[in-house]
Design a protein around this motif. Structure first.
Motif, PDB file in Angstrom:
ATOM      1  N   ARG A 270      84.489  59.160  49.612  1.00 40.92           N
ATOM      2  CA  ARG A 270      83.385  59.511  48.729  1.00 40.92           C
ATOM      3  C   ARG A 270      83.068  60.987  48.954  1.00 40.92           C
ATOM      4  O   ARG A 270      83.371  61.536  49.988  1.00 40.92           O
ATOM      5  CB  ARG A 270      82.144  58.685  49.036  1.00 40.92           C
TER       6      ARG A 270
ATOM      7  N   GLU B 251      79.834  64.088  47.946  1.00 41.50           N
ATOM      8  CA  GLU B 251      78.529  64.375  47.363  1.00 41.50           C
ATOM      9  C   GLU B 251      78.354  65.880  47.269  1.00 41.50           C
ATOM     10  O   GLU B 251      78.706  66.624  48.188  1.00 41.50           O
ATOM     11  CB  GLU B 251      77.408  63.777  48.210  1.00 41.50           C
TER      12      GLU B 251
ATOM     13  N   ASP C 271      75.280  68.538  46.477  1.00 42.96           N
ATOM     14  CA  ASP C 271      73.847  68.740  46.281  1.00 42.96           C
ATOM     15  C   ASP C 271      73.640  70.019  45.499  1.00 42.96           C
ATOM     16  O   ASP C 271      74.054  71.095  45.923  1.00 42.96           O
ATOM     17  CB  ASP C 271      73.150  68.824  47.639  1.00 42.96           C
TER      18      ASP C 271
ATOM     19  N   ALA D 148      72.029  65.945  42.065  1.00 46.68           N
ATOM     20  CA  ALA D 148      73.070  65.584  43.026  1.00 46.68           C
ATOM     21  C   ALA D 148      74.175  64.833  42.300  1.00 46.68           C
ATOM     22  O   ALA D 148      73.902  64.001  41.425  1.00 46.68           O
ATOM     23  CB  ALA D 148      72.490  64.724  44.146  1.00 46.68           C
TER      24      ALA D 148
ATOM     25  N   ARG E   5      77.599  62.435  42.972  1.00 47.18           N
ATOM     26  CA  ARG E   5      78.297  61.605  43.955  1.00 47.18           C
ATOM     27  C   ARG E   5      79.556  61.044  43.313  1.00 47.18           C
ATOM     28  O   ARG E   5      79.468  60.378  42.280  1.00 47.18           O
ATOM     29  CB  ARG E   5      77.387  60.473  44.429  1.00 47.18           C
TER      30      ARG E   5
END
Length: 123
Positions: free
Chosen positions: A13, A15, A17, A22, A24
């Protein structure tokens, strides 16, 4: 920043920011940041799952996710998910909270909170 590609492998995964938002990426997701600056976040999602949370949407800001068969533009702060199958044939847009517009084949579909829409071949 433009042209940054991201691939998440099996069981991985990622992510990103962005301050007021955000991104993902789920496992086996292929995406490219095609345009990212203070006012625009544009991502090309080729396959996989992308969750987008926009905490605040100011006038003049654009959040857009392009898939092989549509362009999805966020119209209100909220939580969104786009799923593109491995062949790029089908895109499923889920709006948990907020509002967005999906455009494909010169047609636009508004999707509001707690709704989901499936697009195949741009329709």
């Amino acid at each position: 920043m433009t042209g940054c590609r991201l691939w998440t492998d099996q069981d991985a995964r990622a992510e990103l920011d962005l301050g007021r938002a955000a991104l993902r990426a789920g496992q086996q997701t292929s995406m490219t940041l095609t345009n990212l600056n203070d006012n625009i976040m544009q991502v090309e999602l080729d396959q996989g799952t992308l969750d987008l949370r926009v905490r605040r949407l100011y006038d003049g800001e654009t959040y857009e996710i392009d898939t092989p068969n549509l362009a999805f533009t966020v119209m209100r702060a909220g939580e969104y998910r786009l799923d593109v199958d491995a062949n790029g044939d089908t895109t499923v847009v889920t709006v948990w909270r907020g509002k967005g517009v999906a455009t494909g084949d010169n047609r636009a579909v508004e999707i509001k909170g707690d709704r989901q829409a499936r697009f195949t071949g741009g329709t």
